[in-house]
Design an enzyme around this catalytic site. Sequence first.
Site, PDB file in Angstrom:
ATOM      1  N   TYR A  60     -17.130  16.308  31.051  1.00 48.56           N
ATOM      2  CA  TYR A  60     -16.982  17.216  29.951  1.00 48.56           C
ATOM      3  C   TYR A  60     -17.937  16.521  28.797  1.00 48.56           C
ATOM      4  O   TYR A  60     -17.517  16.582  27.700  1.00 48.56           O
ATOM      5  CB  TYR A  60     -15.594  17.028  29.206  1.00 48.56           C
ATOM      6  CG  TYR A  60     -14.580  17.533  30.341  1.00 48.56           C
ATOM      7  CD1 TYR A  60     -14.836  18.541  31.416  1.00 48.56           C
ATOM      8  CD2 TYR A  60     -13.166  17.003  30.266  1.00 48.56           C
ATOM      9  CE1 TYR A  60     -13.944  18.862  32.362  1.00 48.56           C
ATOM     10  CE2 TYR A  60     -12.264  17.305  31.250  1.00 48.56           C
ATOM     11  CZ  TYR A  60     -12.549  18.461  32.260  1.00 48.56           C
ATOM     12  OH  TYR A  60     -11.377  18.662  33.201  1.00 48.56           O
ATOM     13  N   HIS A 126     -12.390  14.185  40.251  1.00 47.72           N
ATOM     14  CA  HIS A 126     -12.608  15.428  40.015  1.00 47.72           C
ATOM     15  C   HIS A 126     -13.093  16.338  40.819  1.00 47.72           C
ATOM     16  O   HIS A 126     -14.330  16.264  41.261  1.00 47.72           O
ATOM     17  CB  HIS A 126     -13.743  15.194  38.455  1.00 47.72           C
ATOM     18  CG  HIS A 126     -13.456  16.149  37.786  1.00 47.72           C
ATOM     19  ND1 HIS A 126     -14.313  15.985  36.465  1.00 47.72           N
ATOM     20  CD2 HIS A 126     -12.942  17.384  37.648  1.00 47.72           C
ATOM     21  CE1 HIS A 126     -13.924  17.262  35.658  1.00 47.72           C
ATOM     22  NE2 HIS A 126     -13.417  17.997  36.443  1.00 47.72           N
TER      23      HIS A 126
END
Length: 337
Positions: A60, A126
């Site tokens: 992110y 992830h």
Amino acid sequence: MKVIQTALDHGDITTMPPLVLGGATINTQYNDDPAKLPLVEMLTYGFEHGVRAIDTSPYYGPSEVLYGNALEHIRDEFPRDSYFLCTKVGRIQLDEFDYSRKHVRFSVHRSCERLKTDYLDLVYLHDVEFVTMAKSIEALKELKLLKSQGIIKNFGLSGYPVDYLVYLTKHCALNEPEIGPLDAVLTYCNMNLQNTRLLEHWPKWKDDAHLKLINNGSILSMSLLRSQETKSFHPCSQELRRLATQAAEYSARNGVLLADLATRYALAKWIDKGSTVLGVSSVEELQVALENYWFVKDNGGQLNRQDSQLIEYIQDKIFGSHMNEVWQSGIEHPELN
């Protein structure tokens, strides 16, 4: 506004608060300049009202760094033991992944530095659907080792395709003694107004894989379920975009914002099952999310009559056959065949 009462135990992930501040919006995908977001104010307001958990990722963009700086700013009022920190490893860029044990260890230590902590409460792999199962197994072995060393308290995985997440978590619990049962899973866009596939697997998945916690993310389906235009990066079909716009218009004609309706629906369906990750970019958005939480909570975890009627119409008459429509994510996994 009332405060969510939590008794955090950093060794017990099931004590995670029901609402978690997400980090995906602290990124250029959602905000042109994330550094200008009022993160100190957002954290302070959230922590004061019982939202004492953060979920972020190196993927992110600047999210970890910005959160770390903001947490440093409020550490006298909110010391490290007063909140949960969750992050991820393995996804680097849109099409770049590194699940090697070396990178997993490096990424965890880097996250600790960025978030200004000497331990992490929960670390996920992830988006596991983008790499082979063999690579995920190796990465999970390293996370389990990091847990045994006390650097992380809990470990798990995140991703979109529920069928593959179920398969991989069960495989670890039953066939990988070096890993064993995972602590937690985070899946996104699978328990919301348009997609309820996560409910179909609950609670059998949690029991069969011996998971402590399944968390629900992206309850607005990455910006699909709101009155504003869906973000350009969204991978859904054009028809689903069109229907979501139709749902927003129908909801507005009945005096309700689609984002509020979708938030209340997702919270009502998941409020007693796990934590929900909130994607907000301002104190005002967090306030609205909390108002929706208490709207549901104070109604015994149920929707009121108006919401129920609106949802029934949207799901049956607008989304119709496109309810539970999914999009391609990740690579082929022959293990599922």
